[in-house]
Design a protein around this motif. Sequence first.
Motif, PDB file in Angstrom:
ATOM      1  N   ASP A  46       0.833  -1.202   0.000  1.00 12.53           N
ATOM      2  CA  ASP A  46       0.000   0.000   0.000  1.00 12.53           C
ATOM      3  C   ASP A  46       0.864   1.246   0.000  1.00 12.53           C
ATOM      4  OD1 ASP A  46      -2.364  -1.333  -0.092  1.00 12.53           O
ATOM      5  OD2 ASP A  46      -2.828  -1.122   2.047  1.00 12.53           O
ATOM      6  N   LEU A  47       0.331   2.290  -0.656  1.00 11.29           N
ATOM      7  CA  LEU A  47       0.955   3.611  -0.604  1.00 11.29           C
ATOM      8  C   LEU A  47       0.341   4.363   0.570  1.00 11.29           C
ATOM      9  CD1 LEU A  47       2.975   5.433  -2.151  1.00 11.29           C
ATOM     10  CD2 LEU A  47       1.003   6.382  -3.374  1.00 11.29           C
ATOM     11  N   THR A  48       1.175   4.916   1.422  1.00 12.97           N
ATOM     12  CA  THR A  48       0.695   5.589   2.626  1.00 12.97           C
ATOM     13  C   THR A  48      -0.070   6.862   2.274  1.00 12.97           C
ATOM     14  OG1 THR A  48       2.602   4.756   3.839  1.00 12.97           O
ATOM     15  CG2 THR A  48       1.392   6.593   4.828  1.00 12.97           C
ATOM     16  N   PRO A  49      -1.292   7.016   2.753  1.00  3.74           N
ATOM     17  CA  PRO A  49      -2.041   8.256   2.478  1.00  3.74           C
ATOM     18  C   PRO A  49      -1.368   9.468   3.126  1.00  3.74           C
ATOM     19  CG  PRO A  49      -3.487   6.507   3.247  1.00  3.74           C
ATOM     20  CD  PRO A  49      -2.089   6.029   3.475  1.00  3.74           C
ATOM     21  N   LEU A  50      -1.708  10.636   2.642  1.00  2.00           N
ATOM     22  CA  LEU A  50      -1.193  11.872   3.231  1.00  2.00           C
ATOM     23  C   LEU A  50      -1.715  12.028   4.654  1.00  2.00           C
ATOM     24  CD1 LEU A  50      -1.698  14.385   0.280  1.00  2.00           C
ATOM     25  CD2 LEU A  50       0.440  13.343   0.996  1.00  2.00           C
ATOM     26  N   PRO A  51      -0.942  12.665   5.510  1.00  2.92           N
ATOM     27  CA  PRO A  51      -1.443  12.936   6.859  1.00  2.92           C
ATOM     28  C   PRO A  51      -2.526  14.010   6.827  1.00  2.92           C
ATOM     29  CG  PRO A  51       0.688  13.983   6.533  1.00  2.92           C
ATOM     30  CD  PRO A  51       0.452  13.123   5.325  1.00  2.92           C
ATOM     31  N   PRO A  52      -3.353  14.092   7.842  1.00  2.00           N
ATOM     32  CA  PRO A  52      -4.397  15.128   7.895  1.00  2.00           C
ATOM     33  C   PRO A  52      -3.795  16.523   7.732  1.00  2.00           C
ATOM     34  CG  PRO A  52      -4.721  13.522   9.638  1.00  2.00           C
ATOM     35  CD  PRO A  52      -3.391  13.195   9.024  1.00  2.00           C
ATOM     36  N   GLY A  53      -4.470  17.330   6.933  1.00  3.77           N
ATOM     37  CA  GLY A  53      -4.021  18.704   6.716  1.00  3.77           C
ATOM     38  C   GLY A  53      -3.054  18.879   5.581  1.00  3.77           C
ATOM     39  N   ALA A  54      -2.478  17.805   5.066  1.00  8.63           N
ATOM     40  CA  ALA A  54      -1.543  17.897   3.946  1.00  8.63           C
ATOM     41  C   ALA A  54      -2.327  17.817   2.632  1.00  8.63           C
ATOM     42  CB  ALA A  54      -0.518  16.769   4.028  1.00  8.63           C
ATOM     43  N   PRO A  55      -1.762  18.444   1.601  1.00  6.79           N
ATOM     44  CA  PRO A  55      -0.523  19.231   1.580  1.00  6.79           C
ATOM     45  C   PRO A  55      -0.776  20.702   1.915  1.00  6.79           C
ATOM     46  CG  PRO A  55      -1.362  19.002  -0.636  1.00  6.79           C
ATOM     47  CD  PRO A  55      -2.311  18.233   0.243  1.00  6.79           C
ATOM     48  N   ASP A  56       0.318  21.427   2.071  1.00  6.57           N
ATOM     49  CA  ASP A  56       0.272  22.862   2.340  1.00  6.57           C
ATOM     50  C   ASP A  56       0.178  23.602   1.010  1.00  6.57           C
ATOM     51  OD1 ASP A  56       0.683  25.509   2.996  1.00  6.57           O
ATOM     52  OD2 ASP A  56       2.449  25.142   4.253  1.00  6.57           O
ATOM     53  N   ARG A  57      -0.917  24.320   0.803  1.00  8.76           N
ATOM     54  CA  ARG A  57      -1.123  25.028  -0.463  1.00  8.76           C
ATOM     55  C   ARG A  57       0.022  25.983  -0.798  1.00  8.76           C
ATOM     56  NH1 ARG A  57      -6.878  25.739  -2.149  1.00  8.76           N
ATOM     57  NH2 ARG A  57      -8.198  24.428  -0.834  1.00  8.76           N
ATOM     58  N   LYS A  58       0.618  26.584   0.219  1.00  2.37           N
ATOM     59  CA  LYS A  58       1.627  27.615  -0.030  1.00  2.37           C
ATOM     60  C   LYS A  58       2.919  27.051  -0.613  1.00  2.37           C
ATOM     61  CE  LYS A  58      -0.006  30.851   3.526  1.00  2.37           C
ATOM     62  NZ  LYS A  58      -1.188  30.051   3.920  1.00  2.37           N
ATOM     63  N   LEU A  59       3.096  25.744  -0.544  1.00  6.21           N
ATOM     64  CA  LEU A  59       4.322  25.141  -1.060  1.00  6.21           C
ATOM     65  C   LEU A  59       4.307  24.963  -2.574  1.00  6.21           C
ATOM     66  CD1 LEU A  59       4.946  22.356   1.627  1.00  6.21           C
ATOM     67  CD2 LEU A  59       6.057  24.609   1.434  1.00  6.21           C
ATOM     68  N   PHE A  60       3.134  25.078  -3.196  1.00  3.25           N
ATOM     69  CA  PHE A  60       3.021  24.833  -4.632  1.00  3.25           C
ATOM     70  C   PHE A  60       3.356  26.094  -5.431  1.00  3.25           C
ATOM     71  CE2 PHE A  60       0.486  21.570  -2.719  1.00  3.25           C
ATOM     72  CZ  PHE A  60       0.567  20.480  -3.574  1.00  3.25           C
ATOM     73  N   THR A  61       4.140  25.931  -6.486  1.00  2.00           N
ATOM     74  CA  THR A  61       4.297  27.033  -7.433  1.00  2.00           C
ATOM     75  C   THR A  61       2.970  27.208  -8.163  1.00  2.00           C
ATOM     76  OG1 THR A  61       5.056  25.587  -9.209  1.00  2.00           O
ATOM     77  CG2 THR A  61       6.745  26.534  -7.744  1.00  2.00           C
ATOM     78  N   PRO A  62       2.698  28.387  -8.689  1.00  2.00           N
ATOM     79  CA  PRO A  62       1.396  28.598  -9.335  1.00  2.00           C
ATOM     80  C   PRO A  62       1.079  27.582 -10.436  1.00  2.00           C
ATOM     81  CG  PRO A  62       2.452  30.703  -8.940  1.00  2.00           C
ATOM     82  CD  PRO A  62       3.453  29.655  -8.565  1.00  2.00           C
ATOM     83  N   VAL A  63       2.060  27.267 -11.279  1.00  4.42           N
ATOM     84  CA  VAL A  63       1.757  26.389 -12.410  1.00  4.42           C
ATOM     85  C   VAL A  63       1.579  24.940 -11.981  1.00  4.42           C
ATOM     86  CG1 VAL A  63       2.899  27.874 -14.086  1.00  4.42           C
ATOM     87  CG2 VAL A  63       4.198  26.066 -12.943  1.00  4.42           C
ATOM     88  N   GLU A  64       1.958  24.607 -10.747  1.00  4.59           N
ATOM     89  CA  GLU A  64       1.816  23.226 -10.290  1.00  4.59           C
ATOM     90  C   GLU A  64       0.689  23.046  -9.276  1.00  4.59           C
ATOM     91  OE1 GLU A  64       5.634  21.786  -9.037  1.00  4.59           O
ATOM     92  OE2 GLU A  64       6.263  21.408 -11.093  1.00  4.59           O
ATOM     93  N   GLN A  65      -0.123  24.079  -9.092  1.00  2.00           N
ATOM     94  CA  GLN A  65      -1.273  23.921  -8.203  1.00  2.00           C
ATOM     95  C   GLN A  65      -2.218  22.825  -8.686  1.00  2.00           C
ATOM     96  OE1 GLN A  65      -3.109  27.762  -7.865  1.00  2.00           O
ATOM     97  NE2 GLN A  65      -1.502  28.605  -6.545  1.00  2.00           N
ATOM     98  N   ARG A  66      -2.227  22.591  -9.989  1.00  2.00           N
ATOM     99  CA  ARG A  66      -3.106  21.559 -10.547  1.00  2.00           C
ATOM    100  C   ARG A  66      -2.781  20.168  -9.994  1.00  2.00           C
ATOM    101  NH1 ARG A  66      -1.602  22.406 -16.631  1.00  2.00           N
ATOM    102  NH2 ARG A  66      -1.119  24.454 -15.803  1.00  2.00           N
ATOM    103  N   HIS A  67      -1.547  20.003  -9.479  1.00  2.55           N
ATOM    104  CA  HIS A  67      -1.151  18.695  -8.962  1.00  2.55           C
ATOM    105  C   HIS A  67      -1.734  18.401  -7.575  1.00  2.55           C
ATOM    106  CE1 HIS A  67       1.811  19.305 -12.141  1.00  2.55           C
ATOM    107  NE2 HIS A  67       2.083  18.009 -12.083  1.00  2.55           N
ATOM    108  N   ALA A  68      -2.162  19.432  -6.866  1.00  3.89           N
ATOM    109  CA  ALA A  68      -2.563  19.240  -5.475  1.00  3.89           C
ATOM    110  C   ALA A  68      -3.717  18.253  -5.310  1.00  3.89           C
ATOM    111  CB  ALA A  68      -2.898  20.589  -4.838  1.00  3.89           C
TER     112      ALA A  68
END
Length: 647
Positions: A46-68
């Motif tokens: 299994d792939l471990t799910p993200l912890p609660p509250g992740a990810p932090d929106r501020k860490l994304f560059t504008p062009v990569e927000q689509r990945h969130a």
Amino acid sequence: MIHGHPVPRPQLSRRRLLAVAGAAALLAALPGAPALARARAAGLPDLTPLPPGAPDRKLFTPVEQRHAPYLVMLAPMVNDIEDADPGTIGFFKGGWWRSPAAPYNARVQEHVYTLSWFHTNQRPWNPYAGDPALLAALDAALGHYLRLQHEDGAWPEYRRDEHAMAATGFGMGYLAKTLELLRRSGTLPERQAQIRAALHKGMTWFLDLGNTKVWQSRLVYANQTSSGLAGAALALKLDPDDELRGRLSEAVKQLAARGQSPSGYFYELSGSDMNYNFEVMLPEMAETYHLTGDPTLVSMARKFTDWLGYNLVREPDGSGYIVNVAPSTRTSARFYDEVRPDPDRTALNSLFVPEVPQLGAFMSSREDLAAARAAWAADTAPIVPPAKGDTSPRILSHGIYGERFPRRHRRAVAIASLPYLRKRSFTELRSDLGQDHVFVRRPGLYLGGHFGTRATSTVRTGLTFLWHPEAGMVVHSLNDNNQGCWATVPAGGRPDADGVLPAEYFDGEPGGTAWTGHHRGHDKPFGIRYRTPDSSVRTEVTVTRDAVRRVVTTTSPATEQIPLILHPTDRLTFTDGTAAAYRANTSATADGLDLRRGDVVVRIRWGTARPAVLRYGSSTYLRDAKRLIHVLRIPHESGIDVTISFG
């Protein structure tokens, strides 16, 4: 470097290095089908799910927000991959992307690109870079994908023995992008060799101009043909082949010759379809142009942009565009917002904007998009993943090519040059395949119509929209909907718009001088006369500077049906004094209805007091969903004379 974006090798912790080392030993012990053998023995980890509250929106560059959203979705999707059935190990089960969600459908496997992106791209917000569980899932998914390819190079979609154009064309694109990621990061070398061989076979099949599965004399699904050219362009950039490159160049020429109507649209089932044209076909062309620089694609984009200039109708308040959707053959895209933040399936079209500035009218401005992305980063709400079955690897894959959105002032120039904003009067008729697309601009209105044969049963014919330069869209005919089209409905219930409507055109009122294609001034009426094939419904339309008159004659009782787009602030009153309200059903016996929108009064008159009904529907428009369809229905015995005027 992937199109300007560095792809560093994942930096692993000691614990993860040990895990990877163990996995590598296992893979080495099971050559040829490592993930398959391991999964048979113990199942995929299994792939471990993200912890609660992740990810932090501020860490994304504008062009990569689509990945969130896809980052949040990644673990559930990976953990849903088949690892129990030996015959389908690696299958993305459960309907994450495309239908049918069946192991033989190669299109389901296109999310291998999504897995490869997250595995090979190290970002502050991406905890899955280099994850061995993700790598094992990717390897298994690729194995299943590659095993589906036929010996001739094609992949199946709707049945195992099918040799499908879409599965092959789009698949080559995702596999080429996956190969690029794996190659740059030094990941899965055996799979790289297999993908390279699969791409060569796929291109050999797809770029054969004698292959009628792909190259019909007139393309049936031009977007699918275009997808294969984009995939081949990237594959040939990675592994050059002079013969195949020559075939690709010729294929681009044939795409223009066989895939685009003289009217400007791209063929989808022998007609136009806004969704597939604007959201799939044009982005695939933009990708091919980015990779090849072929000027034929610019010419095609310019011709299509001209078509958009008549069929995307701008709301005066600047909220977006309403689509002339009635002629669309396959899908029902009704609108495009003024600003379209991620995910935006049209975003890659921006690559054409430097060469086709007019296309910028229909894209978000650079400044508006930056503001929307800044607001997204500042939002404290949890990131919501896309619903299962509503995901798309296209959203991520188009991000690798950069953006060329227009600046706001240049976009304003493009908007001002739209035909119906630049001119106060014109008549435009575009014909192909026995179908007429009619656009009539007069100082007080802009009217659309679609007549002649129909490409599919989804299309609705007849008058398709009525717009006012200050009030915006007032009447809007839907496709694939007999309750929401502008039509005459006989007692049997099937509207005349749900069928073939041959038409004649007149320089003046119907029945007068035949129209020769020349327009003679702001006040000159334009006439249209059309009928059902059995003449049970006959309609004459006269367009003047500020009014549209429909005179309908029927051989049996019928109902005049007018789909109105209403705003919450509109004020409506029947001529007998009955007030009608937004999002309410109202009945009255009257000879007309007044719609007040700001300073504009829309007067609908039908001559004789009749029982009429205004009922609201479910179709909304634009992001705020405040514009709502309300259908006015007026019954009559054998005919009716309806005028819609503006004052």
